[in-house]
Structure formats: C-alpha cells, structure tokens
Design an enzyme around this catalytic site. Structure first.
Site, PDB file in Angstrom:
ATOM      1  N   ASN A   1      -2.518  -4.654  -2.121  1.00  0.00           N
ATOM      2  CA  ASN A   1      -2.780  -5.589  -0.877  1.00  0.00           C
ATOM      3  C   ASN A   1      -1.342  -5.805  -0.375  1.00  0.00           C
ATOM      4  OD1 ASN A   1      -3.857  -6.566   1.165  1.00  0.00           O
ATOM      5  ND2 ASN A   1      -4.381  -8.409   0.095  1.00  0.00           N
TER       6      ASN A   1
ATOM      7  N   THR B   1       0.888  -1.286  -0.009  1.00  0.00           N
ATOM      8  CA  THR B   1       0.091   0.151  -0.144  1.00  0.00           C
ATOM      9  C   THR B   1       0.866   1.081   0.001  1.00  0.00           C
ATOM     10  OG1 THR B   1      -1.644  -1.228   1.135  1.00  0.00           O
ATOM     11  CG2 THR B   1      -1.938   1.050   1.357  1.00  0.00           C
TER      12      THR B   1
ATOM     13  N   THR C   1      -3.515   0.600  -3.160  1.00  0.00           N
ATOM     14  CA  THR C   1      -2.946  -0.735  -2.825  1.00  0.00           C
ATOM     15  C   THR C   1      -2.968  -1.734  -3.822  1.00  0.00           C
ATOM     16  OG1 THR C   1      -2.960  -2.158  -1.107  1.00  0.00           O
ATOM     17  CG2 THR C   1      -5.135  -1.540  -1.981  1.00  0.00           C
TER      18      THR C   1
ATOM     19  N   GLY D   1       0.336   0.080   5.522  1.00  0.00           N
ATOM     20  CA  GLY D   1       0.549  -0.770   6.740  1.00  0.00           C
ATOM     21  C   GLY D   1      -0.412  -1.554   7.210  1.00  0.00           C
TER      22      GLY D   1
END
Ligand code: GLY
Length: 576
Positions: free
Chosen positions: A409, A389, A407, A481
């Site tokens: 993922n 991300t 993102t 994060g």
C-alpha cells in the site's frame, strides 16, 4: 558515473549466483541511443522497477525458465530490493497469457481479518495511535503474496520454489548496493518518525534497518537483510505453509496482538487466492485484457477507452482539446469508481452496465469540447504518491507473458514489521472506505460498496494489462502510484496506439491525471505554458503539485521486444 555504478552492480551480481553470471554473458541488443531505462531483446524481456530484479528475471529466462518462473523470482527479488514498495507482507494481482486464448488472472490481494468491522476506524481506541488505518497493527490485512506466488509457480511454472527464490535469498543475505530511489524514500518516510518519535520503538525494524536510525544509507551502501533472507529461504524449502502456519504465523500474530491489531493465526491459515476472469475491451484494432474487481483499474481503463472511442474527434490536431477529452474521460471514470466499485464477491457492482457503450455514450454526450464541468456533473458520491507498490512485465521466448502488480500500500506499508523475520506488514486496510465520507491516503473518496467486511478485499488501483493485436500480445503494461496507476496505463497505451509514439517516448512523456476529487488536473512534470493556458481556459484547475506513477512495460515493435522501466523510479529492464 552511471557506468561505474552499473559495473558495481554487475560485478556483485555475477558473484551472487552462477545463474546470474550466465545471464550477464548472454547476448543483449544495445542501441547507442537508448537510455539505460530501455532494453531490447529478440527472445525475452523483463521490465521491473529494480535493475537487480530485472536481471534476476532474465537469468531465469536464459536458464530455461518460463515467464512464470521469472515472475516469481522477480517478485521475491523485489521484496529485497524494493522493501518499501512490496514484500512478503503484501499482496497483488497476476495476469498471464499462457498460450492461444489461454489466460489466467489470479487475485492474491490482502483480505480483511475475521474480526474486522465496517466502523473499526471511525472511533478506534486511543491505543491504536494516530491514523490507525495507515500506521500500525490495525492497518494490516491478511497478506496474499506468498500464497499467490507459490500457487502461480506450482500451476504454471516449471522450476522449484527453492530455485527461483535463491537469488533473492543471496541478495538479502550478502547485501546489494541501494539506489537513489531507496535513499529518497527512506528520507521521505523519516518525516513520519519525526512527527511521531514513538515509532522508533514500535516500528523499530524499519527505523533501524532501513532508516539507519536517522543516519540514512547513501547510494551505493550495501544493505543486508539477514532475517528476511532466512524467511525467504524457509519458504523456498518448505513452501507457503512455512509462512501461513507454524512459527512464522505465530510471530506475525504476536506482533499484531502486541500492537493492538486484530489479525490472528487463524486468519493467516485461512488465506486463499482467487482466480478471476479478465475484463476485455476492443480499442482501435487492439484487445485490452484488464484486471477485474477488486481492482478498479480494469473497469476504469475500459470505460475511458470506450468513451474515447465515441468522442466526436478524440485525436485531432488540437493537442489541448485532445488532452481535455482525455481528462474528461478520467473525471467520469473516477466518479464511477467512487460510487460503484468494490469487491464483487461482497458488493453488487453493475459491471456490465459500467462497461456498456450506452453508459459511455451517456457520459460523452454531456461533454463539451471547450469547457469542463463541476464535480457534481460527473458524480455525486463522496470519494479517495508513488507509493508502496511495484509492477513488472515479462515475456519469454515461448510467447508466454506475465503482468503483475504487488503492493504493501504505502511506502514501508504499516511501518510495522515482524523483526525476527525481517517482514514488513502492509497497511491495505486503508484501501477500504475506512472512514466514510473522508478521503483515504491517496485523496480518493469511496462508497459503501468498498466498506470493510470480514474476508473482503479492498478496492485497488493496480492495473496489470495485456494488449493483444491479431492474437499476439503486443503491449504489457502496469504501474505503481496509487490512483495514478490507472491514468498512467491509459496515457502510455494512448501514446503508443493513438499518438504513434515509441514505447520509451510514451512512458517518458508528461502525464495528466484527474481523479474527479479533488477537482484538479495533476501533472507529473511541468506542463507547457500553452497546454496549461488552454486547460485553464476550459475551466480546469491545474494543480501546482507534481504527482507521479512508475510504469513498467514491454512492447513488441514488429521485430523485437522493447522493455521500459520508468525513469521516474530508477528501475532498468533486461532483455536478451
Ligand atoms: N494499495 C494500492 C492499490 O492497491 O491501489
């Protein structure tokens, strides 16, 4: 050493485009005491998690573009310089303040393909490989990035797509020097390839281009991505249909079919962005504008702020008790996340109730100042590293602001790529409740509300946030994060608004994170012995694992903009 590297980057960029040469010559306020992850500017600021992307964004601003033009340029640049964090094969959220009382919230989150089913990862075919919601073709949800960025530019920007993607095309074609964060991630992800050597063949683009077939690139090596350059250039010339229809869509669908996945050309052609309404919450004279579902971040941050407003004495001289209350708020919010949150277009989410003072007071009334509780006292439902991300925050000299998180993922997404176009595909299907009763890759537990369904968007932790004071946007913030995004945004906002820290100090400071399950407090660096002891005395389990998030934020300090790119990821902001 630092200076040498900066000179290399600057010199190289100055040759990339005239637009960047102008930028490098523009006035920059530099304070001797600032670390290089802090910048100041009277007119505008870009804080991305890549120095090159920030410089490109500032180039657009200096050359007359607005914050939206800069955001789209930054996003395409990040696809090149942070290929493990984001890219055209992903999706995200975009929030902008365009003028007095005028906000837009755009959701270009990836979406489950038409053939997806609730139980597709419960008993997947053997051919899907190990961890199919994370690695390979089944993990891929329909990407929204190109549609989102093109729509934002055409609705709220001023420049042509071809112009704002031009720096990214040049960076991909002519190359750029990779930094320490890139090298760290390639070495980390190589562990997956070691565990499963067949990935060298099935995910050969990531293996060859980024892992250099196990030989790894070193800091400062020039990385070229010519296939990605061709793709970005094509999109710049022909618009988003060049991605969602025609030869690129055919190539994506073929890669997915060859890998045993389910996303089709029809899924791609049918992708649509969604406009949403921000969640608003008042906190200590500030108004927070937060991302609504399918983000969980907005509701969770609003809940925590409301709880902290009603705690008896949230900020007192006892540092440990202050931290304890903040951790208690996190446990309550994450327990609710697990139980209630999902895509509101598909599931019934009690948003109003979750955001109410009544709900917050109910939680706070159960909280003791000197003792934490067991997980079942916060919630009973089964629940879910910096990852794939990226977040950036931008302000321009007209007062327009953008916060946007994007993102794929986890790092390098599904690891699967469309080789001919240098396109790395997301693994966002793992953000759904892929396996009921089991945690996802971030250790987050989730409920049926976030179950897979065709056309549905998986629950996200991405939390782009605008904080207003007296009708002025004063703090723009977001992070990467996984679930730590939510607590990182909270920790930094509390640092500035409650604890009176400067933005750099608030970003740099140690951050507690608790996501209810697992029942542990995580820190991103070692806590002091006194804090650790005080938390343990209250019954908290303090993890020895260090887990982090990377914040990119911009703040108005009363006389100028301060930009901060989290030193944890090695980005740098750029202002003027
Ligand atoms: N894929 C990470 C998130 O959306 O939270």
């Amino acid at each position: 050493m630092k200076f040498k590297r900066f000179t290399l980057v600057s010199k190289q960029l100055a040759t990339i485009l005239p637009i960047l040469a102008t930028t490098m010559a523009s006035p920059v306020v530099v304070r001797a005491a600032d670390p290089d992850w802090v910048a100041h500017g009277a007119y505008g600021m870009v804080a991305a998690d890549s120095e090159l992307a920030s410089i490109i964004g500032k180039g657009i601003l200096v050359n007359g573009g607005n914050a939206i033009d800069a955001a789209v340029a930054v996003s395409f640049a990040l696809a090149v310089t942070r290929p493990y964090s984001t890219g055209l094969g992903g999706g995200g959220f975009f929030m902008a303040r365009l003028g007095d009382q005028k906000y837009v919230v755009q959701d270009f989150r990836e979406t489950a393909p038409a053939a997806s089913t609730q139980d597709m990862f419960v008993a997947p075919p053997a051919s899907a490989g190990t961890r199919p919601s994370e690695i390979g073709a089944l993990a891929v949800a329909i990407p929204g990035m190109v549609a989102g960025r093109a729509e934002a530019l055409s609705k709220w920007g001023t420049m042509p797509l071809e112009m704002v993607v031009a720096p990214a095309v040049r960076l991909a074609r002519e190359g750029y020097p990779v930094d320490a964060d890139y090298v760290r991630v390639t070495k980390e992800i190589a562990k997956e390839f070691k565990k499963n050597p067949t990935l060298e063949k099935t995910c050969s683009y990531v293996w060859k281009t980024h892992l250099n077939e196990g030989k790894f690139h070193a800091v400062g090596d020039i990385l070229k991505q010519p296939a990605l350059a061709n793709l970005i250039e094509k999109i710049g010339k022909e618009g988003p249909d060049a991605f969602y229809k025609g030869e690129v869509a055919t190539a994506i669908a073929k890669t997915i079919a060859d890998g045993g996945g389910i996303m089709t050309e029809k899924d791609l052609a049918g992708y649509k962005t969604k406009l949403r309404k921000p969640i608003k919450v008042e906190f200590r004279g500030h108004e927070f504008l937060l991302m609504p579902p399918p983000s969980s971040g907005g509701i969770a941050i609003a809940q925590m702020l409301t709880m902290l407003s009603v705690f008896p004495k949230h900020r007192d001289v006892d540092q440990a008790r202050t931290m304890h209350y903040r951790i208690e708020a996190m446990k309550h919010a994450f327990a609710d996340r697990a139980k209630y949150l999902g895509d509101t277009d598909f599931a019934n989410v009690p948003v109003r109730e979750l955001l109410s003072n009544r709900h917050a007071i109910g939680k706070v009334s159960k909280t003791r100042p000197n003792k934490t509780g067991s997980p079942d006292q916060y919630g009973t439902h089964g629940l879910v590293s910096d990852s794939g991300t990226s977040h950036f925050s931008i302000v321009d000299n007209e007062g327009k602001v953008v916060v946007s998180s994007e993102t794929i993922n986890t790092e390098f997404g599904s690891l699967l790529a469309v080789d001919d176009w240098g396109l790395i595909l997301n693994n966002e299907m793992d953000d759904f409740t892929a396996q009921p009763g089991k945690p996802n890759t971030f250790g987050l537990m989730q409920s049926k509300t976030n179950a897979i369904a065709p056309g549905k968007r998986p629950l996200s932790s991405m939390s782009p946030t605008i904080v207003m004071k007296s009708d002025k946007a004063v703090l723009m913030i977001g992070a990467s994060g996984g679930p730590r995004i939510i607590t990182a945004v909270l920790n930094v906002a509390l640092g500035v608004i409650v604890d009176g820290l400067s933005l750099p100090d608030a970003v740099e400071r140690i951050r507690p994170h608790h996501q209810w399950q697992p029942n542990e407090v995580y820190f991103d660096k070692d806590p002091s012995a006194s804090i650790e002891t005080a938390l343990k005395e209250r019954g908290h389990i303090v993890s020895e694992k260090r887990k982090t998030a990377a914040v990119q934020a911009v703040r108005w300090d009363g006389s100028q903009w301060v930009g901060v790119s989290d030193p944890r990821k090695g980005g740098k902001p750029s202002g003027y």
